[in-house]
Design a protein around this motif. Structure first.
Motif, short mmCIF file in Angstrom:
data_model
loop_
_atom_site.label_atom_id
_atom_site.label_comp_id
_atom_site.label_asym_id
_atom_site.label_seq_id
_atom_site.Cartn_x
_atom_site.Cartn_y
_atom_site.Cartn_z
N ALA A 218 14.54 13.74 17.38
CA ALA A 218 13.71 13.10 18.76
C ALA A 218 12.84 14.12 19.16
CB ALA A 218 14.82 12.52 19.63
N SER A 219 13.27 15.59 19.02
CA SER A 219 12.60 16.34 19.80
C SER A 219 11.17 16.94 19.17
CB SER A 219 13.20 17.97 19.68
OG SER A 219 14.47 17.67 20.53
N ALA A 220 10.91 16.41 17.75
CA ALA A 220 9.90 16.65 16.86
C ALA A 220 8.40 16.54 17.56
CB ALA A 220 9.87 15.63 15.78
N GLY A 221 8.39 15.74 18.49
CA GLY A 221 6.98 15.62 19.00
C GLY A 221 6.95 16.34 20.46
N ALA A 222 8.13 17.04 20.72
CA ALA A 222 8.23 17.47 22.13
C ALA A 222 7.37 18.72 22.47
CB ALA A 222 9.53 17.86 22.29
#
Lengths: 326, 277
Positions: A218-222
């Protein structure tokens, strides 16, 4: 070990559980996540033989729950809905359950002490507070000293003291090597206790992964937060590498599209000073929110499909969402 | 419980051979369940007092008013039925209790705990029926004998009493207890089928009290042919010394009532097995 295979449950037109397949590994705390109405309780009821699946199977230690000869010794369960006669005392409730398995009275006393209900055990359950009711439910689940424990929203409606108690209890059960399958719609509890996660939304499997991977995914695009006394040349240098900068608080920049390593190296190459370089951590809660956004049964009308497509999650998460227009 | 100890691998716990659910154990559990509810104890007490006490009360009233009774009244004193008439109220108390032994579990959610402990489900129904019917039968037999004997002792004041060896006397005493017990079994089955207290009690009242009224307002030729088959007429004959000539024999009617009971229990068993809890 709990194995769920192709499990579906239809209530008339409504599909509560839709082709679920997963395995709960022994000796690990597995969190079962999903928004309210996602089908968590139904799945647990199917595992516990209370409801019959429309398709598929759910087995405990290789057998259907209904075929277990001593179910209380194999699985202990705390359901979300109360399962106690209000007119009976806590002690007698536990005694009646214990007697079905020939469990001695001494064990009844033991679990009462384990959950700290000694002072009210002889009183009628109708007068119990929510917290006392949950403790009684946990006592019933532990009566047979089972290696597997299934708990549906154990922290629901508890005060902070009760939540802390549940958390410690879960840690204790896990430390004893028990298999714990725990449902919740609250992430914070999972972050504290679960190792593995099964995430469902609208009855379907969204993710079956460990907590760290789930958050990483979920952090991939953070973004990465960067603070520098020379923001303008830094932004130019990062833009040249394909990064996108947005101004943030305290003169910091939120950089999208680049890793912290890339940003640090770019700053060094241009001899720019950095005061801060922090990859923004997505909490489990944020990860869960973005992944299940489309799976909330009664979401707000303004959550458009474009928004959900833009969250940039792994394909595993995006696939069921894209195929299910509201 | 050690919280700090590192897990020594998954806990394995295979139930020992003696750790298993058996019908005897479920019966023990149902025995505990029955006696640990206040409402059960009160209902059983009410049924006992009604069966044992109402008949003698009626007898006492008749004897105390002996001098003012007409000859007709004196001749129609029925010492068997008048000493046992309490079964009407006892039956109502047992019926409501029978419904509630199972609907109480559905309405509080207890049924889920019961079925998780005994997931084959049917043992729960058998155990409930067995415990409830045995307790009812023993209590009602004792109450009926007490009612009969006390009633006869009172009727003896004016020598209108009969002995237990009189025609129909023993059969009626035992019959009152049997009919009340069988009605209890019917109501456990009704409660299992409808799962709601109000629904179960309404069905009982509908079939045992309202239906006979509805049949009674039919043309008499039709009513007379239906009457013997009504559950309360078929089963109630055994609990009465004086039987309506337009009905089955006492034991014949009770056999029919037993058939109804078995059919209802079978329906309840199928529904319990099949439905989601």
């Amino acid at each position: 070990m709990i194995e769920v295979s192709g499990l579906s449950k239809h209530y008339g037109e409504r599909v509560a559980v839709d082709d679920l397949t997963f395995t709960i590994r022994p000796g690990v705390v597995t969190g079962f996540l999903g928004p309210n109405g996602a089908g968590k309780s139904t799945t647990m009821r199917l595992i516990l033989g209370l409801d019959r699946p429309t398709h598929g199977t759910a087995t405990v230690n290789g057998r259907h729950y209904r075929d277990l000869t001593a179910p209380l010794h194999e699985v202990g369960a705390l359901l979300e809905a109360r399962a106690v006669h209000t007119g009976r005392s806590g002690y007698n409730h536990l005694l009646a359950l214990a007697q079905t398995h020939g469990i001695p009275r001494s064990r009844v006393q033991e679990v009462i002490e384990l959950v700290g209900l000694e002072s009210v055990a002889r009183k009628r359950v109708g007068g119990f507070s929510l917290g006392m009711g949950q403790r009684l439910g946990v006592a019933a689940a532990l009566l047979g000293d089972p290696a597997t424990v299934v708990l549906d929203e154990p922290a629901n409606g508890l005060d902070p003291e009760g939540i802390r108690w549940i958390r410690n209890l879960l840690r204790g059960l896990a430390a004893e090597g028990r298999t714990v399958f725990l449902s919740s719609h609250l992430m914070s509890e999972m972050e504290q206790t679960a190792e593995h996660l099964i995430v469902i939304g609208r009855g379907r499997l969204i993710a079956d992964t460990d907590v760290a991977t789930f958050v990483a995914q979920a952090s991939a695009g953070a973004p990465v937060r960067v603070r520098s006394p020379q923001p303008t040349p830094l932004a130019e240098a990062l833009a040249a590498l394909g990064g996108r900068c947005e101004p943030s608080d305290q003169g910091a920049l939120q950089v999208y599209g680049l890793t912290a390593e890339q940003i640090g190296e770019a700053a060094a190459a241009h001899q720019l000073v950095l005061h801060e370089l922090t990859p923004v951590q997505v909490s489990l809660e944020d990860a869960f929110m973005s992944i299940t956004k489309d799976s909330v049964e009664y979401q707000h009308a303004d959550a458009s499909p474009e928004q959900t497509a833009a969250t940039g999650l792994g394909s595993e998460a995006a696939a069921p969402a894209a195929g299910a227009p509201r | 419980m050690s919280i700090t100890a590192a897990p020594a691998g998954p806990m394995v716990r295979n139930p020992r051979a003696d750790e298993r659910v058996t019908l005897v154990r479920v019966i023990r559990s149902e025995w505990t369940k029955l006696w640990t509810l206040r409402s059960t104890r009160w209902s059983l007490l009410l049924a006992f007092v009604a069966q044992a006490g109402l008949g003698p009360l009626v007898a006492a009233i008749q004897m105390s008013r002996w001098s003012s009774l007409s000859l007709q009244d004196r001749l129609t004193i029925n010492p068997i039925d008048h000493s046992l008439g309490g079964w009407h109220l006892a039956q109502l108390a047992i019926a409501i209790l029978g419904v509630m032994t199972i609907t109480g579990e559905y309405q509080t959610g207890m049924i889920r705990a019961s079925l998780m402990a005994a997931p084959k489900r049917l043992p729960v129904l058998w155990a409930k029926l067995l415990v409830f019917c045995s307790v009812t039968l023993v209590l009602m037999l004792a109450a009926a004998f007490i009612g009969f004997l006390a009633g006869q002792a009172i009727f003896a004041q004016h020598h209108v009493n009969v002995a237990l060896s009189a025609p129909h006397a023993l059969r009626t005493v035992i019959g009152a207890a049997l009919y009340t017990t069988a009605t209890g079994a019917v109501c456990v089955a009704l409660g299992t089928a409808v799962r709601r207290t109000a629904g179960g009690i309404s069905l009982f009242v509908g079939v045992f009290y309202v239906l006979p009224f509805m049949v009674a307002i039919l043309p008499s030729s039709l009513a007379n042919s239906i009457h013997p088959y009504l559950p309360n007429y078929a089963g109630g004959g055994l609990a009465q010394a004086l039987i309506d000539p337009n009905s089955f024999s006492a034991w014949g009617g009770f056999a029919l009532f037993g058939g109804y009971t078995v059919a209802l229990i079978a329906l309840a068993a199928v529904l319990l097995r099949r439905r989601d809890a």
